[in-house]
Design a protein around this motif. Structure first.
Motif, PDB file in Angstrom:
ATOM      1  N   GLY A  44      -4.744   1.492  -5.072  1.00 33.70           N
ATOM      2  CA  GLY A  44      -5.956   2.029  -4.463  1.00 33.70           C
ATOM      3  C   GLY A  44      -6.110   1.733  -2.993  1.00 33.70           C
ATOM      4  N   ASP A  45      -5.032   1.357  -2.313  1.00 35.56           N
ATOM      5  CA  ASP A  45      -5.118   0.954  -0.913  1.00 35.56           C
ATOM      6  C   ASP A  45      -5.169   2.161   0.024  1.00 35.56           C
ATOM      7  OD1 ASP A  45      -4.855  -1.644  -1.798  1.00 35.56           O
ATOM      8  OD2 ASP A  45      -2.693  -1.716  -1.468  1.00 35.56           O
ATOM      9  N   VAL A  46      -5.858   1.976   1.156  1.00 35.98           N
ATOM     10  CA  VAL A  46      -5.794   2.899   2.288  1.00 35.98           C
ATOM     11  C   VAL A  46      -5.181   2.103   3.429  1.00 35.98           C
ATOM     12  CG1 VAL A  46      -7.101   4.274   3.945  1.00 35.98           C
ATOM     13  CG2 VAL A  46      -7.784   4.236   1.540  1.00 35.98           C
ATOM     14  N   TYR A  47      -3.989   2.486   3.853  1.00 40.20           N
ATOM     15  CA  TYR A  47      -3.235   1.626   4.764  1.00 40.20           C
ATOM     16  C   TYR A  47      -2.458   2.449   5.790  1.00 40.20           C
ATOM     17  CZ  TYR A  47       0.480   2.834   1.422  1.00 40.20           C
ATOM     18  OH  TYR A  47       1.355   3.515   0.622  1.00 40.20           O
ATOM     19  N   THR A  48      -2.007   1.754   6.838  1.00 38.58           N
ATOM     20  CA  THR A  48      -1.268   2.410   7.911  1.00 38.58           C
ATOM     21  C   THR A  48       0.152   2.727   7.457  1.00 38.58           C
ATOM     22  OG1 THR A  48      -0.592   0.257   8.783  1.00 38.58           O
ATOM     23  CG2 THR A  48      -2.574   1.241   9.727  1.00 38.58           C
ATOM     24  N   VAL A  49       0.697   3.799   8.025  1.00 40.30           N
ATOM     25  CA  VAL A  49       2.079   4.185   7.762  1.00 40.30           C
ATOM     26  C   VAL A  49       2.755   4.451   9.096  1.00 40.30           C
ATOM     27  CG1 VAL A  49       3.608   5.890   6.723  1.00 40.30           C
ATOM     28  CG2 VAL A  49       1.547   5.189   5.510  1.00 40.30           C
ATOM     29  N   GLN A  50       3.881   3.798   9.346  1.00 48.26           N
ATOM     30  CA  GLN A  50       4.648   3.987  10.579  1.00 48.26           C
ATOM     31  C   GLN A  50       5.792   4.942  10.273  1.00 48.26           C
ATOM     32  OE1 GLN A  50       3.984   2.752  13.544  1.00 48.26           O
ATOM     33  NE2 GLN A  50       5.826   2.988  14.759  1.00 48.26           N
ATOM     34  N   ILE A  51       5.775   6.132  10.902  1.00 49.38           N
ATOM     35  CA  ILE A  51       6.802   7.131  10.623  1.00 49.38           C
ATOM     36  C   ILE A  51       8.134   6.744  11.251  1.00 49.38           C
ATOM     37  CG2 ILE A  51       7.457   9.550  10.945  1.00 49.38           C
ATOM     38  CD1 ILE A  51       4.501  10.252  10.851  1.00 49.38           C
ATOM     39  N   SER A  52       8.103   6.208  12.487  1.00 49.80           N
ATOM     40  CA  SER A  52       9.353   5.848  13.161  1.00 49.80           C
ATOM     41  C   SER A  52       9.922   4.561  12.573  1.00 49.80           C
ATOM     42  CB  SER A  52       9.111   5.676  14.661  1.00 49.80           C
ATOM     43  OG  SER A  52       8.150   4.678  14.892  1.00 49.80           O
ATOM     44  N   ALA A  53      11.175   4.275  12.908  1.00 50.77           N
ATOM     45  CA  ALA A  53      11.852   3.094  12.373  1.00 50.77           C
ATOM     46  C   ALA A  53      11.224   1.824  12.915  1.00 50.77           C
ATOM     47  CB  ALA A  53      13.334   3.149  12.733  1.00 50.77           C
ATOM     48  N   GLY A  54      11.310   0.760  12.127  1.00 50.91           N
ATOM     49  CA  GLY A  54      10.883  -0.547  12.603  1.00 50.91           C
ATOM     50  C   GLY A  54       9.564  -1.026  12.024  1.00 50.91           C
ATOM     51  N   GLY A  55       8.685  -0.116  11.652  1.00 47.81           N
ATOM     52  CA  GLY A  55       7.403  -0.508  11.089  1.00 47.81           C
ATOM     53  C   GLY A  55       6.394  -0.889  12.161  1.00 47.81           C
ATOM     54  N   PRO A  56       5.090  -0.944  11.823  1.00 43.25           N
ATOM     55  CA  PRO A  56       4.060  -1.311  12.795  1.00 43.25           C
ATOM     56  C   PRO A  56       4.303  -2.710  13.341  1.00 43.25           C
ATOM     57  CG  PRO A  56       3.114  -0.405  10.777  1.00 43.25           C
ATOM     58  CD  PRO A  56       4.551  -0.652  10.495  1.00 43.25           C
ATOM     59  N   VAL A  57       4.025  -2.902  14.653  1.00 46.89           N
ATOM     60  CA  VAL A  57       4.311  -4.202  15.269  1.00 46.89           C
ATOM     61  C   VAL A  57       3.413  -5.302  14.721  1.00 46.89           C
ATOM     62  CG1 VAL A  57       5.219  -3.197  17.386  1.00 46.89           C
ATOM     63  CG2 VAL A  57       2.776  -3.656  17.206  1.00 46.89           C
ATOM     64  N   ASN A  58       2.242  -4.941  14.208  1.00 43.25           N
ATOM     65  CA  ASN A  58       1.357  -5.958  13.638  1.00 43.25           C
ATOM     66  C   ASN A  58       1.326  -5.898  12.118  1.00 43.25           C
ATOM     67  OD1 ASN A  58      -0.001  -3.551  13.532  1.00 43.25           O
ATOM     68  ND2 ASN A  58      -2.020  -4.434  13.913  1.00 43.25           N
ATOM     69  N   GLY A  59       2.350  -5.259  11.536  1.00 44.37           N
ATOM     70  CA  GLY A  59       2.440  -5.181  10.090  1.00 44.37           C
ATOM     71  C   GLY A  59       1.580  -4.066   9.518  1.00 44.37           C
ATOM     72  N   VAL A  60       1.784  -3.761   8.249  1.00 48.58           N
ATOM     73  CA  VAL A  60       0.994  -2.730   7.582  1.00 48.58           C
ATOM     74  C   VAL A  60      -0.427  -3.262   7.373  1.00 48.58           C
ATOM     75  CG1 VAL A  60       0.762  -1.327   5.503  1.00 48.58           C
ATOM     76  CG2 VAL A  60       3.029  -1.775   6.453  1.00 48.58           C
ATOM     77  N   ARG A  61      -1.430  -2.466   7.780  1.00 56.34           N
ATOM     78  CA  ARG A  61      -2.826  -2.891   7.702  1.00 56.34           C
ATOM     79  C   ARG A  61      -3.593  -1.984   6.732  1.00 56.34           C
ATOM     80  NH1 ARG A  61      -2.473  -7.617  10.391  1.00 56.34           N
ATOM     81  NH2 ARG A  61      -4.673  -7.572  10.972  1.00 56.34           N
ATOM     82  N   GLU A  62      -4.652  -2.521   6.156  1.00 56.25           N
ATOM     83  CA  GLU A  62      -5.469  -1.719   5.255  1.00 56.25           C
ATOM     84  C   GLU A  62      -6.949  -1.981   5.505  1.00 56.25           C
ATOM     85  OE1 GLU A  62      -5.666  -2.596   1.093  1.00 56.25           O
ATOM     86  OE2 GLU A  62      -4.805  -4.596   1.366  1.00 56.25           O
TER      87      GLU A  62
END
Length: 222
Positions: A44-62
């Motif tokens: 049930g999470d609503v969270y960030t998704v990084q399309i480019s390689a490497g992932g978000p610099v501050n990690g996946v957030r919700e």
């Protein structure tokens, strides 16, 4: 690049619902509806998704939000506000280093004139609320300083609006942060805010857009 952070959810009330029943709707799942939290994958999470390689610099957030309404109540009148964020300028200082790059962002505030939620809400003008600033009610438009950057110089605001600063961690909701008209050390600023001067701007009417908010940050620690 334009970022528009808006999430709308429609709910259908079952025929068996009785007048006075309370319907609760939750979008996302964080303790106490906290915002900008490190994601805990528990459904049930609503969270960030990084399309480019490497992932978000501050990690996946919700984040999450919960609303309640009583069956049989007249539809509420609410202000439906949208914040638009645009990258307006970029300067690499004519070097290959990233640590001197400057990014300028523009923000706009749009108050919807129609029910974009399709939930029976009657759109209303956006008025202020009390925040930790000067005791007055203000409309607050804010944005977090991006990871690996620091504020560079004084942000600009349109006529009738003032710049405010906070060093409160971004794990605290913006409206609960402690704000000041006085700029602290730029490297300590976690969010920039813009508030209306109540003697000039009392509200933002439906169908109106306020633009001219600008923030410049400098890359750091890359």
């Amino acid at each position: 690049m334009v970022l528009c952070w808006c999430v709308y959810q429609s709910v259908t009330v079952q025929a068996g619902a009785q007048t006075g029943d309370i319907i609760t709707v939750q979008l996302g799942q964080t303790p106490g509806d906290a915002q900008n939290q490190p994601r805990s994958a528990n459904g049930g999470d609503v969270y960030t998704v990084q399309i480019s390689a490497g992932g978000p610099v501050n990690g996946v957030r919700e984040a999450s939000a919960t609303q309640q309404i009583t069956v049989g109540n007249t539809a509420k009148t609410k202000a439906l506000a949208t914040i638009l964020k645009t990258k307006t300028a970029y300067d690499n200082a004519a070097t290959s280093s990233l640590n001197d790059d400057l990014l300028t962002y523009g923000l706009s505030l749009r108050v919807e004139g129609s029910d974009v939620t399709n939930s029976g809400v009657t759109p209303a003008a956006l008025a202020g609320t009390t925040i930790s600033l000067d005791g007055a009610a203000h409309i607050l438009v804010s944005d977090a300083i991006p990871a690996n950057t620091v504020l560079n110089g004084t942000p600009t605001a349109p006529t009738g609006w003032r710049v405010v600063y906070t060093t409160t961690p971004t794990t605290t909701n913006a409206e609960a942060a402690t704000w000041s008209y006085t700029a602290p050390s730029l490297s300590s600023v976690t969010r920039i805010g813009f508030v209306n001067d109540p003697s000039v701007v009392t509200s933002v009417g439906t169908g109106k857009t306020v633009s001219g908010f600008s923030i410049q940050v400098k890359a750091s620690g890359i």
